[in-house]
Design an enzyme around this catalytic site. Structure first.
Site, PDB file in Angstrom:
ATOM      1  N   LYS A   1      22.012  71.252  26.087  1.00 48.07           N
ATOM      2  CA  LYS A   1      21.229  71.785  24.967  1.00 48.07           C
ATOM      3  C   LYS A   1      21.000  70.798  23.827  1.00 48.07           C
ATOM      4  O   LYS A   1      19.923  70.773  23.239  1.00 48.07           O
ATOM      5  CB  LYS A   1      21.940  73.007  24.378  1.00 48.07           C
ATOM      6  CG  LYS A   1      21.901  74.237  25.249  1.00 48.07           C
ATOM      7  CD  LYS A   1      22.909  75.233  24.697  1.00 48.07           C
ATOM      8  CE  LYS A   1      22.360  76.587  24.569  1.00 48.07           C
ATOM      9  NZ  LYS A   1      23.225  77.569  23.989  1.00 48.07           N
TER      10      LYS A   1
ATOM     11  N   ASP B   1      18.682  81.550  20.631  1.00 46.83           N
ATOM     12  CA  ASP B   1      19.994  82.192  20.438  1.00 46.83           C
ATOM     13  C   ASP B   1      20.047  83.000  19.142  1.00 46.83           C
ATOM     14  O   ASP B   1      20.576  84.117  19.124  1.00 46.83           O
ATOM     15  CB  ASP B   1      21.112  81.142  20.429  1.00 46.83           C
ATOM     16  CG  ASP B   1      21.423  80.633  21.825  1.00 46.83           C
ATOM     17  OD1 ASP B   1      21.152  81.362  22.799  1.00 46.83           O
ATOM     18  OD2 ASP B   1      21.930  79.503  21.947  1.00 46.83           O
TER      19      ASP B   1
END
Ligand code: ATR
Length: 271
Positions: free
Chosen positions: A65, A99
């Site tokens: 990520k 997220d």
């Protein structure tokens, strides 16, 4: 047939394939989602390869990520969070982070408003970063408490640019919770196999509190059991997983996926 996937390492236990494929099936879309193990060294090649092959989109997970930030074009939010979990190939390679919005949607899906609320966020890692930025931007007052207080302070220093935030250690949790509307656990405390761990017990909570645990294995963590004992509202980690996935799905396809179908698919797989 349009292809989608998740890249990470390890990746074999990912719930994303079953979750996204259930949504594609429910909507009658000719799409498939697969998991691919990718060493960080090959991330650039893997992304370029997927782009060249006409993939509809990708998710990225540990340990890719952060590295992706230097490869794709990150959105402002992904840049602030410092991580990319969703890549959209429609115009080059755009890196999003869903997220924070996933956490926000999990709360609003349960009827919980964020604006003007006092939120205690446990943890200062990657997941905490995404949630702190989103909730502060949405007008919550966020207190970040972390085992290593310096990490909470460093995160608060970044988040203060977008909203109300303060840092704390774990000493005053009971007093902070008394003033809080929402408590979010973004640490790995309580995650399998250490299921008998929690930093907050029922005697520290109140019935007007909403307790949201991002841990989804087990689904009913000790923290959530304690919250129920205190009469608090609870939201589990499956909802976080489902809503961050639903946001990725919207980015790639422009369609709103059936979150109830995705939730069911994930819960069945977890049992
Ligand atoms: P992620 O990206 O999933 O958030 P991370 O960056 O490794 O993962 O962050 C893990 C978080 O869980 C951190 O806030 C960590 O606290 P420290 O910064 O003090 O390490 C927290 N954490 C992990 N195990 C913990 C434990 N046993 N007690 C308290 N906090 C813990």
């Amino acid at each position: 047939m349009k292809l989608f996937g998740v890249l990470g390492d390890p990746i074999s236990h990912s719930l994303s394939p079953v979750m996204h494929n259930s949504a594609f099936k429910a909507l009658g879309m000719e799409c498939e989602y697969h998991a691919f193990r990718v060493n960080p060294e090959y991330l650039k090649k893997a992304l370029q390869g997927a782009h060249a092959l006409g993939f509809g989109g990708l998710n990225l997970t540990i340990p890719l990520k952060e590295k992706a930030l230097g490869i794709v074009k990150p959105t402002e939010m992904a840049k602030q969070i410092g991580a990319v979990n969703t890549v959209d190939f429609r115009e080059g390679m755009i890196g999003h982070n869903t997220d924070g919005i996933g956490a926000k949607m999990a709360l609003s899906g349960a009827g919980i408003k964020i604006t003007g609320k006092n939120v205690l966020l446990l943890g200062a890692g990657g997941a905490a970063r995404a949630i702190a930025f989103q909730l502060a931007k949405d007008g919550a007052s966020v207190t970040i408490a972390n085992r290593t207080p310096e990490r909470a302070e460093a995160l608060a220093k970044d988040v203060i640019k977008v909203g109300k935030v303060q840092a704390s250690g774990y000493e005053d949790l009971k007093a902070i919770i008394r003033e809080s509307d929402i408590l979010i656990n973004s640490t790995s405390v309580g995650m399998y196999p250490k299921i008998s761990e929690t930093m907050v017990t029922s005697d520290m909570m109140h019935k007007d509190l909403t307790v949201f645990d991002i841990v989804y294995n087990p689904q009913n963590t000790l923290l959530l059991k304690e919250a129920k004992r205190a009469g608090a509202t609870t939201i589990d980690g499956v909802m976080m997983l489902v809503f961050q996935g639903a946001e990725s799905f919207k980015i790639w396809t422009g369609r709103t996926p059936p979150v109830d179908v995705m939730e069911k698919a994930v819960r069945e797989k977890l049992v």
